[in-house]
Every structure is written in C-alpha cells, then in structure tokens.
Design an enzyme around this catalytic site. Structure first.
Site, PDB file in Angstrom:
ATOM      1  N   HIS A 172       0.834  -1.214   0.000  1.00 58.55           N
ATOM      2  CA  HIS A 172       0.000   0.000   0.000  1.00 58.55           C
ATOM      3  C   HIS A 172       0.861   1.254   0.000  1.00 58.55           C
ATOM      4  O   HIS A 172       0.615   2.205  -0.751  1.00 58.55           O
ATOM      5  CB  HIS A 172      -0.897   0.053   1.252  1.00 58.55           C
ATOM      6  CG  HIS A 172      -1.761  -1.142   1.443  1.00 58.55           C
ATOM      7  ND1 HIS A 172      -2.672  -1.239   2.453  1.00 58.55           N
ATOM      8  CD2 HIS A 172      -1.854  -2.301   0.759  1.00 58.55           C
ATOM      9  CE1 HIS A 172      -3.287  -2.391   2.394  1.00 58.55           C
ATOM     10  NE2 HIS A 172      -2.803  -3.058   1.382  1.00 58.55           N
ATOM     11  N   ARG A 177      -8.460  -2.681 -15.244  1.00 58.84           N
ATOM     12  CA  ARG A 177      -8.181  -4.090 -14.967  1.00 58.84           C
ATOM     13  C   ARG A 177      -9.106  -4.575 -13.852  1.00 58.84           C
ATOM     14  O   ARG A 177      -9.242  -3.914 -12.826  1.00 58.84           O
ATOM     15  CB  ARG A 177      -6.722  -4.265 -14.553  1.00 58.84           C
ATOM     16  CG  ARG A 177      -6.331  -5.707 -14.259  1.00 58.84           C
ATOM     17  CD  ARG A 177      -4.844  -5.839 -14.008  1.00 58.84           C
ATOM     18  NE  ARG A 177      -4.429  -5.150 -12.786  1.00 58.84           N
ATOM     19  CZ  ARG A 177      -3.145  -4.944 -12.445  1.00 58.84           C
ATOM     20  NH1 ARG A 177      -2.186  -5.352 -13.255  1.00 58.84           N
ATOM     21  NH2 ARG A 177      -2.843  -4.335 -11.319  1.00 58.84           N
ATOM     22  N   GLU A 212       0.832 -11.928 -19.107  1.00 56.49           N
ATOM     23  CA  GLU A 212       1.801 -11.767 -18.026  1.00 56.49           C
ATOM     24  C   GLU A 212       2.361 -13.090 -17.513  1.00 56.49           C
ATOM     25  O   GLU A 212       3.119 -13.103 -16.545  1.00 56.49           O
ATOM     26  CB  GLU A 212       1.180 -10.968 -16.871  1.00 56.49           C
ATOM     27  CG  GLU A 212      -0.160 -11.461 -16.414  1.00 56.49           C
ATOM     28  CD  GLU A 212      -0.833 -10.528 -15.421  1.00 56.49           C
ATOM     29  OE1 GLU A 212      -0.135  -9.747 -14.750  1.00 56.49           O
ATOM     30  OE2 GLU A 212      -2.077 -10.593 -15.322  1.00 56.49           O
ATOM     31  N   ASN A 251       6.093  -6.451 -15.898  1.00 53.76           N
ATOM     32  CA  ASN A 251       6.706  -6.800 -14.612  1.00 53.76           C
ATOM     33  C   ASN A 251       6.518  -8.275 -14.285  1.00 53.76           C
ATOM     34  O   ASN A 251       7.478  -9.003 -14.012  1.00 53.76           O
ATOM     35  CB  ASN A 251       6.113  -5.950 -13.487  1.00 53.76           C
ATOM     36  CG  ASN A 251       6.390  -4.471 -13.666  1.00 53.76           C
ATOM     37  OD1 ASN A 251       7.183  -4.079 -14.507  1.00 53.76           O
ATOM     38  ND2 ASN A 251       5.734  -3.647 -12.873  1.00 53.76           N
ATOM     39  N   ARG A 270      11.009 -10.266  -8.125  1.00 56.26           N
ATOM     40  CA  ARG A 270      11.703  -8.973  -8.131  1.00 56.26           C
ATOM     41  C   ARG A 270      11.587  -8.253  -6.796  1.00 56.26           C
ATOM     42  O   ARG A 270      12.305  -7.283  -6.550  1.00 56.26           O
ATOM     43  CB  ARG A 270      11.177  -8.078  -9.256  1.00 56.26           C
ATOM     44  CG  ARG A 270       9.758  -7.627  -9.078  1.00 56.26           C
ATOM     45  CD  ARG A 270       9.164  -7.117 -10.388  1.00 56.26           C
ATOM     46  NE  ARG A 270       7.794  -6.682 -10.196  1.00 56.26           N
ATOM     47  CZ  ARG A 270       7.439  -5.423 -10.038  1.00 56.26           C
ATOM     48  NH1 ARG A 270       8.351  -4.481 -10.070  1.00 56.26           N
ATOM     49  NH2 ARG A 270       6.182  -5.096  -9.874  1.00 56.26           N
TER      50      ARG A 270
END
Length: 757
Positions: free
Chosen positions: A360, A503, A601, A624, A635
C-alpha cells in the site's frame, strides 16, 4: 548436532555487534566439535582475509594476521571455494606459518568457506594437535554451520558501521532493497517503531544518565505494582501452580543483576527503552538456546515481562515529534496512516524494511512522487534515528552516513533531475512522435485520484492500466457497487474522451486484502487475478456492473482481464460481462458494450497469444509479472532481485512474438509496467510495433523526449542489433551507448551512484 547448530545460530542472531557474534561462533563451534582451535578469517575492504576471532590461537594475533586469496591454507580455501581437510597441514605445499598465532603445534586442519551471494566472505577453521583427518560428519557440520552463518555475518558486516559505539565515528553503509518509487532523496532518518516491540526500539542517545536510570527504576516499580495487582485479581480463579508465574515475574523484576545490566548500558550512552530491550533480547536468546524444554519456555515469560516494562518506558517517554525539513521516514513496515502523520512539505523519502513494490505504502509513494525503497531487510533501522540518509529509489538502495563525496554525487543527480523535469514540461502539449513522424501514443498507469492530476499535467493520452484493486486495498471491507461506480466514474470523466483501460480485481501474490486473506505457500503461483474473481462471481459481477454503469454517456471504458492462462477463463469472463451488459440495458441504462482485452503476463499466455487474439479486442502486456515468470525471479526478493533483467533476450523475444500474434489477428497491443517507462526500452518497444506504451506519470515526459529525439528507422535498426545479442547486460549497455551518442544520456536512469560506494 542439530540442536547444537540451532542454538549457535540463535545466539549469533541475538548478538548486537560483529565482535560478539564472532566470539560466540569460535567458542561454541570449538566446544561442540571438541577441537582445540576454532578461528574465523573475514575479508576486509582490501580483499585480504584477516584473522578476526579465535579460540585456541594466540589472541594477540587477531586483526594482525592477513592472507591474500590463494595465500596459505586459508587463502587456498578462498580460491577453491570448497572445504580443505588435512591430516598433516604442515606438509601441504600451501601451508604458511605465522609465528604470532602459535599454531605450529596443530597438525589437523579443516577450513570451509563462508559464502554469501557467490562471494567468499571468510573462512571458518578448526584445528587439532592430533594428526587425523576430520570425519565426514564433522566436515558436514562445519559446512552446514558456515552456510547458516553466512547471512548472519553478511548482515553484521553491513550493519557494523551503523551500530552506535560511544566515541566512534560513523562510517558509510549501503543496504539493498527493491525500488518502491523512483527518485532521489537526501535527508535525515526518522524511525517509526510500533510500541512495546522489543525488536523495534530505536537507539536514542541518553543526555542525562542519572535521570534516565531513575526513570528506569520508576518504571520497574510501576510494573511490579501491576503484576502484584494482577496476581491478586486472579488469585481466586487460578491454582497455586499458575500463581507461581506471577511470583516468577516479580523475581525477575527484583533481580538486581538484570537491572544492573540495563543501568550499565544507560551509563554508556543508551536511552532506557533501548538498553532494556537489548538486555531482555540477550537473555531471551540464552533461554531459547537451552536444551531443556521447560527452560526454553521461560523465554516466552521473559519476553512478556519485557514488553510490559517497555510499554511503561515508551509511554512515559513520549514527546511531541518534531520532523526535520528533509524527513526520510523509516520503519519495519510502513503504512499509509504513518505517512499522514508527517507534514507533506517535510517528507522527502521512505524506507520500509518489509514490504514490496506492490505494498500500500509503495502505491501511495508513487502517486505522491516520494522516492521509496522497500524490502531493505538488512537495514538496522532501530539504530539510525537522526542519521543522514540517501534513498536511491531508482536502484532500491539506501545509504546511511554517506561520505561527503557520495552526498555531493547524489546532490548533483537530484538537482539534474529537478532541472530535467522542469525542462520536459514544455513537451506536455507536443505529440509523441519520432523525427520522421512515426506516432506513438503514451498512456499512464493509475490507481488513485492523485495520479489523475499529475497524468493530465504531463500530457497523458489515456489510461493504459487502471488498477481497480487500489480502492479495495485502502479499505477495511469490499467497496459496494455504488462506491465502485463513483470511483470509476471519476477516472472515466477525467480522461474522456480518451480511453481508460480498467483491470478487473487483481489480488493475490503480494497484493492481499486484510479482510479477504489468502494463505498459500506459494502465492505467486496460486489463487490470484482472474482465478479469484471467477471463483467468486459475486465480486466480479458487482465490479463489472459498476464499471459499465460508470461509463454511461462517456463510452471510453475498456475492460482488462488479469492473470489469464487458458481460453476457458476468457470465455467464462466474457460470458459474465455479456450478461451484465444485457441486464443493464434491460434496466434502462444507455451503455455500450466495452472492449474486452487480456493481460499477457505469464508464459502460457505468450504461447496462446494467437488464439487469445482471436477471442478478445486487444492485448496488454504486464511486463513486470511476465519478466518475473519467464526468469523465475521474484523482483521483490532482494536476494535475487539482481537476476531480474528486463532486457533479458528471452523477455525481448517474447515481447516481439506477442506483437506479431496481435497484429496478425488485426487487434492492438499495448504494454504497461516498468519497461514501458524506461526511455531506452521505449525505443525497442516502439520498433517492435507496440501500439501504446503505458507507464507511471513521472516517466512520461522522459519517454516522450527520447521518442522525439530518434527516428523510427534508427529504432528498427537498434532493435535488430539487440535481438541478435544473448546477454541482457550487454543489451542494456548497448542501448545506453546509443542514447549517449544521440545526446539523450540525461534521460537514462542515474548510474553515477555506482562509483565510490
């Protein structure tokens, strides 16, 4: 030996400095292996391996004996990166005698490397007078011990210059995390710690030793009174054995040696809360390392008592916090509410020991343009309050007590950034097109209304990714359909007539809702994205209804389905969207059926791209996650983050394949994520044929500038060159060189920080 291994690691973990940790290692390993010598050699800044601790050799040799890699038996262990086990050490060609150690009488030698992240940090050695070869079990134990201690030693080395030592000058230290929000911040650390947490007490200097000791004793008296009162209240409800717990607490509070240890640390300059937490944690570690289960359980009692006293120490010590002008807010796990406590004009940067780029606070930081580093797990945050800090949000790096040279270097980068942003403002109303007039629309990724204003100010031509999970993440319950409709309407109105790609709810992985917990061993390969919402159609249907109702009269909505791995998911989702649209028409809403696309993805979606392209209206690549899944690299894990290579040849080839599949089916394809906002990568993506690039608003002016500075013909040629390369780092260097030669080097992410660290 498993219990011995566990207890040694626990003791070492509890050590507050490197010297103590090394002393524990050599003493305990010697004891467990019943050898006559145990020593630790560690690599210094010059690359030599120095004797740093020993139990058995002459103590005067510590810090004086040093060997280069390849020199002596210790140096040979370093070069070979494997154990050396010798019965007659003195007969080996690599044997080197150091008279100051007094080791000439020891024949048996076993040395194992201490390796962390492929680097040999040191060598752990045991020796014995008796001429014998250490057996397989002994060698395996020492290898296991070395592996266990490698991370501890690496952490201790990293924090050694940060831990406060009275009278000692602080030295520059570097800590690695992951980028939460890009940018550079230079300022002063302000540590926020949860109350009554023994492991999160920040070090603060004590200004008046006598007053601090008196204050400490007052708090002990107060807790003693609480314990007696609590025991009296429960006397009639518990048996005699359970009452003994309160007697044990009182005995610990009356223990003069415990209080004396705390007072001794206060006398050395620490404040009472920090001194108390140190002493309690050390004693807790001793209990935890004991073999007797009953005694190990006493660690819990000690910890509970420690928290009770700490609560008094912290409550009585509370003062109104004064925030410096360049506050770098640091905590174990920062939250959105913590940001609200600091005046906006004083907050320069954020560092969170826990969390990821999808936490967040990271989402808010990106919206607020605050340079942020997440997951800096080695940062000794309790000990750096008030210290000078540099936050490199580009590289996910934090520097504590930076040298004057490094400060000057980062100051130059910071000023250059400010000048660059100001200079790029003139591009806002200019089209994003190459020198030879090839047009490439630039969209933005949003999630908060704060993103909208910045996006429009920087010339965004639409929204390529609106993260609908953000409003869900910032609430303590699911937002209602009407609440969602109002939020979505704001976004759609702000960008009309430009399209807004929304999305559907993408939770799971590292994006968890506190009111809808998902407990999994491997969340990134588990229940997330479309899998969750198709399993809970009531959530999906309410969201789709809110989206389509919000688009009434605007008709600029596009719906994007996340984490698609098969055709059945697409068909099921499209059927639900079709149903909602039909129902809304029947209810009297004048709404168009929105375009529906899927996110590419995961590798499965890459290979299904031709089939998916015939079922949907557009494709959008989530670079990503795609990079993460293709390379099997998290990552957000600092231990492997350096393996996350956006320019990896496999990633570039997958990206090109997706464009071919979409265009062959006659649909458009966009890309969102960090790669789209990288000026160098943007040239390649344009050359591949991506119809839209979507990025954070911060990067949009830079990408527009680089696109306007090249020709499409040269971009195609550059793509051809890199697609023949097989090394991701070489590709990155090749692109950086191209930007420099084109006079666009100011748009490359800062790399000057690589020097003089």
């Amino acid at each position: 030996m498993l219990n011995s291994l566990r207890s040694i690691v626990l003791e070492v973990n509890a050590a507050r400095d490197m010297k103590t940790a090394l002393a524990i290692i050599v003493t305990r390993v010697k004891q467990v292996m019943t050898t006559q010598v145990c020593s630790v050699y560690l690599r210094d800044t010059k690359g030599d391996y120095v004797l740093m601790a020993t139990d058995g050799l002459n103590a005067d040799a510590v810090g004086k004996v040093r060997l280069a890699a390849g020199e002596g038996l210790v140096g040979r262990v370093v070069v070979r990166e494997e154990p050396i086990n010798l019965e007659h050490a003195e007969a080996h060609p690599s044997y080197q005698y150091f008279p100051e150690t007094g080791e000439e009488r020891y024949s048996a030698f076993l040395g194992v490397p201490i390796i962390h992240h492929r680097k040999v940090l040191g060598v752990l050695v045991v020796q014995q007078v008796e001429q014998r070869r250490f057996d397989e079990g002994e060698e395996a134990f020492l290898v296991t011990m070395s592996a266990q201690l490698a991370g501890v030693i690496a952490h201790a080395e990293a924090t050694g210059g940060v831990v406060p030592v009275v009278g000692a000058k602080a030295t520059q230290s570097k800590f690695i995390g992951v980028s939460g929000a890009s940018g550079i911040a230079i300022g002063e650390a302000v540590v926020i710690a949860p109350s009554a947490d023994l492991r999160s007490v920040p070090y603060l200097p004590c200004k008046d030793v006598d007053a601090e000791i008196a204050f400490f004793h007052r708090c002990l008296i107060a807790v003693r009174g609480d314990i007696k009162s609590l025991g009296e209240q429960l006397k009639a409800r518990i048996n005699r054995e359970e009452q003994a717990l309160f007697d044990a607490y009182l005995a610990m509070l009356d223990d003069a040696s415990l209080a004396a240890e705390v007072c001794a640390r206060i006398s050395k300059g620490a404040n009472a809360p920090y001194a108390w937490s140190e002493v309690i944690l050390e004693h807790e570690s001793i209990f935890n390392s004991m073999n007797d289960p009953y005694l190990r359980e006493r660690a819990t009692d000690l910890r509970d008592l420690g928290r009770r006293v700490l609560a008094y120490l912290q409550e009585s010590n509370q003062k109104t916090r004064v925030y410096p002008d360049k506050t770098i807010l640091i905590g174990e796990e920062l939250t959105a509410s913590m940001l609200g406590e600091i005046p906006k004009e004083k907050l320069a940067g954020l560092v969170s020991v826990q969390g990821s780029s999808n936490s967040h606070v990271a989402i808010l930081a990106r919206a607020m343009d605050i340079p942020t580093v997440m997951g800096a797990v080695d940062l000794p945050y309790t000990q750096i309050d008030g210290r000078p800090i540099i936050v490199d949000g580009y590289k996910g790096t934090v520097y504590c007590d930076p040298s004057a040279q490094l400060r000057k270097q980062y100051k130059a980068i910071f000023l250059e950034e400010q000048a660059l942003v100001k200079g790029l403002e003139a591009l806002k109303d200019l089209p994003c097109e190459t020198k030879d007039r090839y047009r490439l629309p630039l969209h933005v990724n949003t999630g908060l209304m704060a993103d909208v204003v910045r996006s429009l100010e920087r010339g965004a031509e639409g929204v390529g990714l609106y993260r609908t999970e953000v409003p869900f993440l910032l609430r303590d319950r699911f937002p209602s359909e009407e609440e969602q409709r109002a939020i979505y309407r704001e976004q759609l109105e702000a960008f009309a007539p430009h399209s807004v790609t929304m999305r559907t709810l993408d939770i799971g992985g590292d994006k968890a809702l506190p009111y809808f917990p998902i407990e999994e061993d491997n969340p990134f390969l588990g229940w997330r994205g479309i899998r969750v919402t198709l399993d809970h159609p009531e959530i999906f249907l309410a969201q789709i209804r809110a989206m389509i109702k919000a688009s009434e009269g605007l008709d600029n909505l596009r719906i994007l389905l996340p984490m698609i791995t098969n055709m059945q998911e697409v068909e099921a989702a499209r059927a639900l969207i079709q149903r909602v649209h039909k129902e809304l028409l029947e209810e009297g809403y004048r709404v168009r059926k929105p375009q529906v696309g899927v996110m590419i993805e995961v590798p499965a979606a890459v290979y299904l791209a031709p089939e998916l392209s015939r079922k949907v209206d557009f494709l959008s690549v989530g670079s990503n996650d795609l990079t993460q899944y293709l390379l099997a690299v998290d990552r957000n894990n600092a231990q492997v983050a350096d393996l996350y290579q956006a320019y990896h040849p496999a990633v570039l080839r997958a990206l090109q394949y997706i464009v071919y599949a979409a265009h062959d089916a006659g649909i458009s394809v966009s890309i969102c994520g960090e790669l789209a906002g990288d000026p160098g990568a943007a040239i390649l993506l344009m050359a591949m044929g991506y119809d839209v690039l979507s990025m954070n608003a911060t990067n949009l002016p830079k990408v527009k500038s680089v696109i306007r500075g090249v020709t499409f013909e040269r971009a195609k040629a550059l793509l051809g060159e890199v697609m023949r390369m097989s090394n991701g780092e070489h590709i990155r260097e090749h692109i950086a060189r191209e930007l420099r030669e084109s006079g666009l080097n100011r748009l490359i992410r800062p790399v000057a920080s690589d020097a003089n660290e």
